[in-house]
Design a protein around this motif. Structure first.
Motif, mmCIF file in Angstrom:
data_model
loop_
_atom_site.group_PDB
_atom_site.id
_atom_site.type_symbol
_atom_site.label_atom_id
_atom_site.label_comp_id
_atom_site.label_asym_id
_atom_site.label_seq_id
_atom_site.Cartn_x
_atom_site.Cartn_y
_atom_site.Cartn_z
ATOM 1 N N UNK A 28 34.626 38.817 46.250
ATOM 2 C CA UNK A 28 35.421 39.638 45.439
ATOM 3 C C UNK A 28 36.241 38.964 44.486
ATOM 4 N N UNK A 29 36.731 37.489 44.579
ATOM 5 C CA UNK A 29 37.409 36.655 43.776
ATOM 6 C C UNK A 29 36.357 36.466 42.380
ATOM 7 N N UNK A 30 34.852 36.050 42.643
ATOM 8 C CA UNK A 30 34.243 35.940 41.835
ATOM 9 C C UNK A 30 33.714 37.306 40.915
ATOM 10 N N UNK A 31 33.767 38.356 41.668
ATOM 11 C CA UNK A 31 33.512 39.528 40.885
ATOM 12 C C UNK A 31 34.584 39.941 39.890
ATOM 13 N N UNK A 32 35.683 39.691 40.323
ATOM 14 C CA UNK A 32 37.036 39.876 39.307
ATOM 15 C C UNK A 32 36.754 38.970 38.243
ATOM 16 N N UNK A 36 36.413 40.100 34.179
ATOM 17 C CA UNK A 36 37.556 39.640 33.177
ATOM 18 C C UNK A 36 36.448 38.755 31.937
ATOM 19 N N UNK A 37 35.451 38.077 32.323
ATOM 20 C CA UNK A 37 34.667 37.758 31.429
ATOM 21 C C UNK A 37 34.027 38.578 30.687
ATOM 22 N N UNK A 38 33.540 39.714 31.434
ATOM 23 C CA UNK A 38 32.703 40.789 30.738
ATOM 24 C C UNK A 38 33.655 41.619 29.548
ATOM 25 N N UNK A 39 34.993 41.617 30.086
ATOM 26 C CA UNK A 39 35.985 42.345 29.084
ATOM 27 C C UNK A 39 36.058 41.490 27.982
ATOM 28 N N UNK A 40 36.016 40.199 27.992
ATOM 29 C CA UNK A 40 36.180 39.352 26.976
ATOM 30 C C UNK A 40 34.970 39.152 26.066
ATOM 31 N N UNK A 55 26.690 33.335 33.129
ATOM 32 C CA UNK A 55 25.534 32.924 33.692
ATOM 33 C C UNK A 55 25.985 32.182 35.177
ATOM 34 N N UNK A 56 26.579 31.136 34.991
ATOM 35 C CA UNK A 56 27.311 30.700 36.453
ATOM 36 C C UNK A 56 27.862 31.620 37.109
ATOM 37 N N UNK A 57 28.798 32.278 36.569
ATOM 38 C CA UNK A 57 29.472 33.355 37.515
ATOM 39 C C UNK A 57 28.517 34.327 38.097
ATOM 40 N N UNK A 58 27.327 34.620 37.494
ATOM 41 C CA UNK A 58 26.643 35.673 37.959
ATOM 42 C C UNK A 58 25.770 34.773 39.242
ATOM 43 N N UNK A 59 25.468 33.627 38.759
ATOM 44 C CA UNK A 59 24.847 32.977 39.870
ATOM 45 C C UNK A 59 25.377 32.817 41.028
#
Length: 143
Positions: A28-32, A36-40, A55-59
């Motif tokens: 849940x933390x990583x999805x959050x 936020x990155x997607x909004x940016x 990409x690192x977050x998605x991985x």
């Protein structure tokens, strides 16, 4: 097996379940963070940068989802094995005490109150149930 080994085996489901819950929180933390990155990146008002981190977050999210799936699968298998072993006992009170403690995580004090027994009686019953389980089955000790 010793009584402690049987207890460890019985506790394994709750351990696997708590590990799965921990992974769910981390996911849940990583999805959050990803949101936020997607909004940016979408140009909406927010902070700056973040494109190289996506990409690192998605991985990381994918890795956590894979771990969570495996942990949940292990927990389900372990719970089923424990329930089968307990259900084979011939004493309903033994079953209720073991299921209450090792599947639902109730304390012996809570079980004593629920069953209208004193704590010492529940402790003795719990001990007998463990011995009966150990004698009746060759519990698969796989921790």
């Amino acid at each position: 097996l010793t009584t402690e080994e049987v207890k460890t085996w019985l506790r394994s489901y709750r351990y696997l379940k708590s590990e799965a819950e921990r992974l769910e929180e981390e996911l849940a933390e990583w999805r959050s963070k990803a949101e936020k990155m997607t909004r940016e990146l979408s140009g909406m008002p927010s902070g700056s940068g973040g494109g190289d981190k996506v990409p690192a977050c998605v991985e990381k999210i994918w890795e956590l989802e894979r771990k969570l799936s495996a942990k949940l699968s292990d927990a389900v298998e372990q719970r089923q094995a424990i329930e089968r072993a307990i259900e084979a006992l011939d004493n309903d009170l033994y079953k209720e005490i073991l299921i209450g403690k090792y599947i639902y995580g109730r304390s012996l004090s809570q079980l004593a109150e629920e069953k209208h027994y004193c704590y010492k009686q529940i402790r003795r019953i719990h001990g007998r149930a463990l011995k009966k389980l150990n004698m009746s089955f060759n519990v698969p000790y796989n921790l």
